[in-house]
Design a protein around this motif. Structure first.
Motif, PDB file in Angstrom:
ATOM      1  N   GLY A  38      11.743  26.013  14.375  1.00  0.00           N
ATOM      2  CA  GLY A  38      11.381  25.195  15.527  1.00  0.00           C
ATOM      3  C   GLY A  38      10.024  25.579  16.082  1.00  0.00           C
ATOM      4  N   VAL A  42       6.933  23.010  16.361  1.00  0.00           N
ATOM      5  CA  VAL A  42       6.312  22.771  17.665  1.00  0.00           C
ATOM      6  C   VAL A  42       4.860  23.219  17.646  1.00  0.00           C
ATOM      7  CG1 VAL A  42       6.338  23.448  20.101  1.00  0.00           C
ATOM      8  CG2 VAL A  42       8.464  22.832  18.964  1.00  0.00           C
ATOM      9  N   VAL A  46       1.860  20.528  18.047  1.00  0.00           N
ATOM     10  CA  VAL A  46       0.947  20.603  19.189  1.00  0.00           C
ATOM     11  C   VAL A  46      -0.484  20.812  18.698  1.00  0.00           C
ATOM     12  CG1 VAL A  46       0.321  21.993  21.202  1.00  0.00           C
ATOM     13  CG2 VAL A  46       2.698  21.334  20.831  1.00  0.00           C
ATOM     14  N   PHE A  82       4.440  14.609  20.228  1.00  0.00           N
ATOM     15  CA  PHE A  82       3.749  15.618  21.034  1.00  0.00           C
ATOM     16  C   PHE A  82       2.527  15.042  21.744  1.00  0.00           C
ATOM     17  CE2 PHE A  82       6.093  18.571  18.206  1.00  0.00           C
ATOM     18  CZ  PHE A  82       6.860  19.147  19.192  1.00  0.00           C
ATOM     19  N   ALA A 100      11.523  16.436  16.243  1.00  0.00           N
ATOM     20  CA  ALA A 100      10.836  17.056  17.387  1.00  0.00           C
ATOM     21  C   ALA A 100      11.841  17.573  18.409  1.00  0.00           C
ATOM     22  CB  ALA A 100       9.875  16.054  18.031  1.00  0.00           C
ATOM     23  N   ALA A 101      12.875  16.804  18.691  1.00  0.00           N
ATOM     24  CA  ALA A 101      13.881  17.228  19.667  1.00  0.00           C
ATOM     25  C   ALA A 101      14.638  18.462  19.182  1.00  0.00           C
ATOM     26  CB  ALA A 101      14.856  16.087  19.947  1.00  0.00           C
ATOM     27  N   VAL A 104      12.283  21.587  19.390  1.00  0.00           N
ATOM     28  CA  VAL A 104      12.146  22.095  20.761  1.00  0.00           C
ATOM     29  C   VAL A 104      13.432  22.788  21.197  1.00  0.00           C
ATOM     30  CG1 VAL A 104      11.870  21.393  23.176  1.00  0.00           C
ATOM     31  CG2 VAL A 104      10.342  20.477  21.427  1.00  0.00           C
ATOM     32  N   LEU A 107      13.725  26.177  19.413  1.00  0.00           N
ATOM     33  CA  LEU A 107      12.805  27.142  20.012  1.00  0.00           C
ATOM     34  C   LEU A 107      13.327  27.614  21.368  1.00  0.00           C
ATOM     35  CD1 LEU A 107      10.164  28.698  19.981  1.00  0.00           C
ATOM     36  CD2 LEU A 107       9.037  26.652  20.893  1.00  0.00           C
ATOM     37  N   ALA A 108      13.854  26.697  22.161  1.00  0.00           N
ATOM     38  CA  ALA A 108      14.422  27.070  23.459  1.00  0.00           C
ATOM     39  C   ALA A 108      15.631  27.984  23.280  1.00  0.00           C
ATOM     40  CB  ALA A 108      14.826  25.821  24.242  1.00  0.00           C
TER      41      ALA A 108
END
Length: 158
Positions: A38, A42, A46, A82, A100-101, A104, A107-108
């Motif tokens: 992730g 990301v 970005v 992004f 993408a979801a 993220v 990563l969270a």
């Protein structure tokens, strides 16, 4: 006639139905690779949103013959997410919104595991019906992407 195996006490057809469980796990070591992936998605998304697409051509050989794969446009779709352009992301590849979801969220989850030492875990067992739906969704995505061949053959997002 051979019977299919099902756990004892399971209702008939249990192997066909999807199962979803949400919980918390105290260990982060088991899922670090998902968070690292992730972070890569990301970070690259970005970076490409800020500085532009990488000048490397990653298309498969069939792309040049006009045959689109379900993954065609996925990178441009994630970059469009992004950039905040959800409509363009959908045009390039609807799966980019999901990628993408998930990136993220992974990563969270990794960061939550690092700082809180525990994080949420989503366990999905698709069952036979789930695998069939996934297969049909991939076929539908392939057909949709082939219809977008004109857009996907352009350089886009420069």
């Amino acid at each position: 006639m051979a019977e299919t195996w099902a756990p004892s006490g399971a209702p008939p057809g249990a192997r066909w139905l999807p199962k979803v469980r949400v919980g918390f796990e105290a260990r982060n070591a088991r899922w670090w690779w998902l968070g690292a992936g992730g972070a890569v998605v990301v970070g690259a998304g970005v970076a490409m949103a800020v500085w532009g697409m990488f000048p490397v051509d990653l298309h498969e050989p069939t792309h040049y013959a006009g045959i689109m794969a379900p993954t065609c446009g996925l990178t441009r779709s994630v970059v469009a997410v992004f950039l905040g352009d959800v409509a363009m992301a959908w045009r390039y590849n609807p799966a980019g919104l999901l990628v993408a979801a998930v990136a993220v969220a992974a990563l969270a989850r990794l960061l939550a595991g690092v700082f809180v030492r525990r994080g949420p875990v989503l366990r999905v067992r698709p069952g036979r019906i789930g695998w069939m739906v996934l297969g049909l969704a991939l076929v539908a995505l392939e057909i949709r992407q082939q219809g977008q061949a004109g857009l996907l053959m352009t350089t886009g997002l420069r």
